[in-house]
Design a protein around this motif. Structure first.
Motif, PDB file in Angstrom:
ATOM      1  N   PHE A 157      11.461  32.172 -12.379  1.00  0.00           N
ATOM      2  CA  PHE A 157      12.719  31.686 -11.811  1.00  0.00           C
ATOM      3  C   PHE A 157      13.783  31.538 -12.893  1.00  0.00           C
ATOM      4  N   LEU A 158      13.381  31.163 -14.101  1.00  0.00           N
ATOM      5  CA  LEU A 158      14.337  31.066 -15.200  1.00  0.00           C
ATOM      6  C   LEU A 158      14.920  32.438 -15.540  1.00  0.00           C
ATOM      7  N   VAL A 159      14.041  33.439 -15.716  1.00  0.00           N
ATOM      8  CA  VAL A 159      14.528  34.792 -15.992  1.00  0.00           C
ATOM      9  C   VAL A 159      15.344  35.307 -14.807  1.00  0.00           C
ATOM     10  N   GLY A 160      14.827  35.087 -13.613  1.00  0.00           N
ATOM     11  CA  GLY A 160      15.475  35.622 -12.426  1.00  0.00           C
ATOM     12  C   GLY A 160      16.839  35.035 -12.151  1.00  0.00           C
ATOM     13  N   GLU A 161      16.986  33.740 -12.355  1.00  0.00           N
ATOM     14  CA  GLU A 161      18.301  33.131 -12.102  1.00  0.00           C
ATOM     15  C   GLU A 161      19.302  33.544 -13.177  1.00  0.00           C
ATOM     16  N   LEU A 162      18.830  33.657 -14.426  1.00  0.00           N
ATOM     17  CA  LEU A 162      19.721  34.159 -15.473  1.00  0.00           C
ATOM     18  C   LEU A 162      20.163  35.582 -15.134  1.00  0.00           C
ATOM     19  N   ALA A 163      19.228  36.406 -14.684  1.00  0.00           N
ATOM     20  CA  ALA A 163      19.547  37.782 -14.318  1.00  0.00           C
ATOM     21  C   ALA A 163      20.510  37.832 -13.138  1.00  0.00           C
ATOM     22  N   ARG A 164      20.268  36.992 -12.152  1.00  0.00           N
ATOM     23  CA  ARG A 164      21.145  36.986 -10.968  1.00  0.00           C
ATOM     24  C   ARG A 164      22.568  36.591 -11.340  1.00  0.00           C
ATOM     25  N   ARG A 165      22.695  35.608 -12.207  1.00  0.00           N
ATOM     26  CA  ARG A 165      24.043  35.160 -12.588  1.00  0.00           C
ATOM     27  C   ARG A 165      24.723  36.172 -13.509  1.00  0.00           C
ATOM     28  N   ALA A 166      23.928  36.895 -14.278  1.00  0.00           N
ATOM     29  CA  ALA A 166      24.507  37.900 -15.185  1.00  0.00           C
ATOM     30  C   ALA A 166      24.918  39.168 -14.459  1.00  0.00           C
ATOM     31  N   THR A 167      24.173  39.545 -13.413  1.00  0.00           N
ATOM     32  CA  THR A 167      24.407  40.836 -12.752  1.00  0.00           C
ATOM     33  C   THR A 167      24.834  40.723 -11.295  1.00  0.00           C
ATOM     34  N   GLY A 168      24.627  39.553 -10.692  1.00  0.00           N
ATOM     35  CA  GLY A 168      24.894  39.398  -9.262  1.00  0.00           C
ATOM     36  C   GLY A 168      23.784  39.952  -8.385  1.00  0.00           C
ATOM     37  N   LYS A 169      22.653  40.338  -8.993  1.00  0.00           N
ATOM     38  CA  LYS A 169      21.574  40.982  -8.233  1.00  0.00           C
ATOM     39  C   LYS A 169      20.258  40.217  -8.399  1.00  0.00           C
ATOM     40  N   PRO A 170      19.439  40.157  -7.356  1.00  0.00           N
ATOM     41  CA  PRO A 170      18.125  39.527  -7.477  1.00  0.00           C
ATOM     42  C   PRO A 170      17.165  40.404  -8.258  1.00  0.00           C
ATOM     43  N   MET A 171      16.065  39.798  -8.680  1.00  0.00           N
ATOM     44  CA  MET A 171      15.100  40.516  -9.503  1.00  0.00           C
ATOM     45  C   MET A 171      14.533  41.734  -8.792  1.00  0.00           C
ATOM     46  N   ARG A 172      14.262  41.632  -7.507  1.00  0.00           N
ATOM     47  CA  ARG A 172      13.662  42.774  -6.811  1.00  0.00           C
ATOM     48  C   ARG A 172      14.589  43.983  -6.832  1.00  0.00           C
ATOM     49  N   GLN A 173      15.899  43.741  -6.790  1.00  0.00           N
ATOM     50  CA  GLN A 173      16.855  44.849  -6.822  1.00  0.00           C
ATOM     51  C   GLN A 173      16.953  45.440  -8.223  1.00  0.00           C
ATOM     52  N   LEU A 174      16.965  44.588  -9.240  1.00  0.00           N
ATOM     53  CA  LEU A 174      16.998  45.093 -10.617  1.00  0.00           C
ATOM     54  C   LEU A 174      15.741  45.885 -10.934  1.00  0.00           C
ATOM     55  N   LEU A 175      14.594  45.401 -10.450  1.00  0.00           N
ATOM     56  CA  LEU A 175      13.348  46.131 -10.665  1.00  0.00           C
ATOM     57  C   LEU A 175      13.424  47.524 -10.052  1.00  0.00           C
ATOM     58  N   ARG A 176      13.960  47.607  -8.865  1.00  0.00           N
ATOM     59  CA  ARG A 176      14.059  48.911  -8.200  1.00  0.00           C
ATOM     60  C   ARG A 176      15.027  49.831  -8.945  1.00  0.00           C
ATOM     61  N   GLU A 177      16.209  49.306  -9.294  1.00  0.00           N
ATOM     62  CA  GLU A 177      17.242  50.140  -9.904  1.00  0.00           C
ATOM     63  C   GLU A 177      16.900  50.539 -11.331  1.00  0.00           C
ATOM     64  N   TRP A 178      16.292  49.638 -12.081  1.00  0.00           N
ATOM     65  CA  TRP A 178      16.074  49.872 -13.505  1.00  0.00           C
ATOM     66  C   TRP A 178      14.701  50.454 -13.833  1.00  0.00           C
ATOM     67  N   VAL A 179      13.730  50.263 -12.934  1.00  0.00           N
ATOM     68  CA  VAL A 179      12.356  50.638 -13.291  1.00  0.00           C
ATOM     69  C   VAL A 179      11.719  51.570 -12.264  1.00  0.00           C
ATOM     70  N   THR A 180      11.537  51.107 -11.042  1.00  0.00           N
ATOM     71  CA  THR A 180      10.681  51.877 -10.122  1.00  0.00           C
ATOM     72  C   THR A 180      11.308  53.197  -9.689  1.00  0.00           C
ATOM     73  N   VAL A 181      12.611  53.202  -9.390  1.00  0.00           N
ATOM     74  CA  VAL A 181      13.248  54.468  -8.995  1.00  0.00           C
ATOM     75  C   VAL A 181      13.321  55.433 -10.181  1.00  0.00           C
ATOM     76  N   PRO A 182      13.811  55.015 -11.357  1.00  0.00           N
ATOM     77  CA  PRO A 182      13.859  55.956 -12.482  1.00  0.00           C
ATOM     78  C   PRO A 182      12.491  56.511 -12.881  1.00  0.00           C
ATOM     79  N   LEU A 183      11.431  55.702 -12.732  1.00  0.00           N
ATOM     80  CA  LEU A 183      10.099  56.155 -13.155  1.00  0.00           C
ATOM     81  C   LEU A 183       9.310  56.812 -12.024  1.00  0.00           C
ATOM     82  N   GLY A 184       9.862  56.840 -10.828  1.00  0.00           N
ATOM     83  CA  GLY A 184       9.158  57.466  -9.715  1.00  0.00           C
ATOM     84  C   GLY A 184       7.951  56.688  -9.233  1.00  0.00           C
ATOM     85  N   ILE A 185       8.001  55.352  -9.341  1.00  0.00           N
ATOM     86  CA  ILE A 185       6.875  54.521  -8.907  1.00  0.00           C
ATOM     87  C   ILE A 185       7.293  53.550  -7.805  1.00  0.00           C
ATOM     88  N   GLU A 186       8.337  53.890  -7.078  1.00  0.00           N
ATOM     89  CA  GLU A 186       8.759  53.054  -5.960  1.00  0.00           C
ATOM     90  C   GLU A 186       7.639  53.008  -4.933  1.00  0.00           C
TER      91      GLU A 186
END
Length: 361
Positions: A157-186
């Motif tokens: 929750f600490l990492v996630g809230e910092l991320a949400r306030r920095a980007t406006g996006k929840p962790m699940r969305q950042l994971l999809r955009e930054w990791v799973t889609v680029p690596l083909g593991i969605e």
């Protein structure tokens, strides 16, 4: 590396055949290539559905490897720095003397809020605003940066809230955009599983006998200390964005860390920084000696000469394990259905992997 595939497959077959385990996945990448992808047993003992390489498992704290990676990607993008005070983005967090806490402190579990406030129970974890408000108002158990102690659920929750306030996006969305889609593991790595995918998941089971209840004076609440199949099978928990825990296939977790090692997700300089010793001391929660990189404990289970190790990763309550080793360019992941109070299976399979890689070095 055919011998590694063969030896790991033989080991997981034996573990399931002996009754020590009910369902297992193990995946290993070496120098960017998948060299072992072994499965055995049942994903669900009720329906008799077998484990496949595509079966996602809820794996408790082993998912912290993903949470930590998102934090490092926040730094890579320039959204925050390792020495950024949390209050720069989350002013409320400064209550009760926590205003000096930084992302570096967060990643070394030295912020000082290892336990969820007692007003928060497992059923509350699906209420992101409530949990974050309670953590922000918590009194630290030590001054940020002076001690370390395992932040079991607060970490995500600490990492996630910092991320949400920095980007406006929840962790699940950042994971999809930054990791799973680029690596083909969605579809194989989640913070919060879509309802339509719940039927694909493995079903966890508690070991017999279950782990003993921790004593009442522990820092963490019993539910924070002891994983349970009931929690790991709960549709509400599985669907929620709770980035101290997560759901993934072994192959996806290993693929993610392989991309960390080979530079597809972060650069070599940042990899050196995140694998260096960042805090060393006595863990205030468990009392063990802790040697931490930023976001990860250092050293592989069972490894000799831990003090020289650059291996980083996380174990998960119940016996799952994910690690990466920059020295040998190995990425390893293990998921399992049976929640055991030990890591015997993880150590055995990690030892097999290390022995085979070293033999072919």
């Amino acid at each position: 590396m055919f011998s590694l595939q063969q030896e790991i497959q033989s080991a997981v077959d034996e573990l399931v055949g002996s009754g020590a385990e009910t369902g297992l996945q193990v995946a290993v990448y070496h120098e960017g290539g998948l060299v072992a992808d072994a499965v055995a047993g049942l994903a669900d003992t009720r329906s008799r559905r077998g484990v496949s390489s595509q079966t996602p498992f809820f794996s408790f704290s082993a998912a912290k490897v993903v949470t930590s990676l998102i934090a490092h990607l926040l730094v890579k993008t320039g959204a925050v720095g390792y020495n950024t005070p949390l209050v720069d983005l989350w002013p409320e967090f400064g209550a009760h003397g926590k205003e000096t806490a930084t992302l570096r402190h967060l990643l070394t579990h030295s912020v000082g809020v290892p336990a969820m406030p007692r007003c928060i129970g497992p059923d509350d974890l699906t209420d992101w605003p409530r949990v974050c408000a309670a953590i922000a108002d918590a009194e630290p158990q030590w001054y940020p940066g002076t001690k370390t102690g395992y932040h079991a659920y607060t970490f995500g929750f600490l990492v996630g809230e910092l991320a949400r306030r920095a980007t406006g996006k929840p962790m699940r969305q950042l994971l999809r955009e930054w990791v799973t889609v680029p690596l083909g593991i969605e579809g194989e790595l989640y913070f919060g599983v879509p309802r339509a995918d719940l039927s694909r998941l493995a079903r966890l089971e508690d070991a017999t006998p279950p782990p003993a209840t921790p004593p009442g004076d522990t820092v963490l609440a019993p539910w924070e200390m002891r994983p349970s199949a009931a929690m790991g099978n709960s549709p509400q928990i599985l669907r929620a964005d709770i980035p101290s825990v997560g759901t993934f296939t072994a192959r996806a977790a290993a693929a993610m860390n392989a991309a960390v090692l080979d530079g597809r997700l972060i650069g070599s300089q940042q990899l050196d920084e995140l694998t260096a010793v960042a805090f060393e001391g006595t863990d205030q929660v468990f009392g063990n000696h802790a040697r931490l990189a930023m976001g990860y404990p250092l050293g592989r289970i069972g490894e000799q000469r831990q003090e020289a190790s650059t291996t980083f990763g996380w174990v998960g309550g119940g016996g799952s394990y994910v690690y990466a080793d920059p020295a040998t360019n190995v990425s390893f992941a293990l998921t399992k259905t049976r929640l055991t109070p030990h890591f015997n299976t993880a150590q055995r399979l990690a030892d097999i992997t290390a022995a085979q890689i070293n033999a072919h070095a």
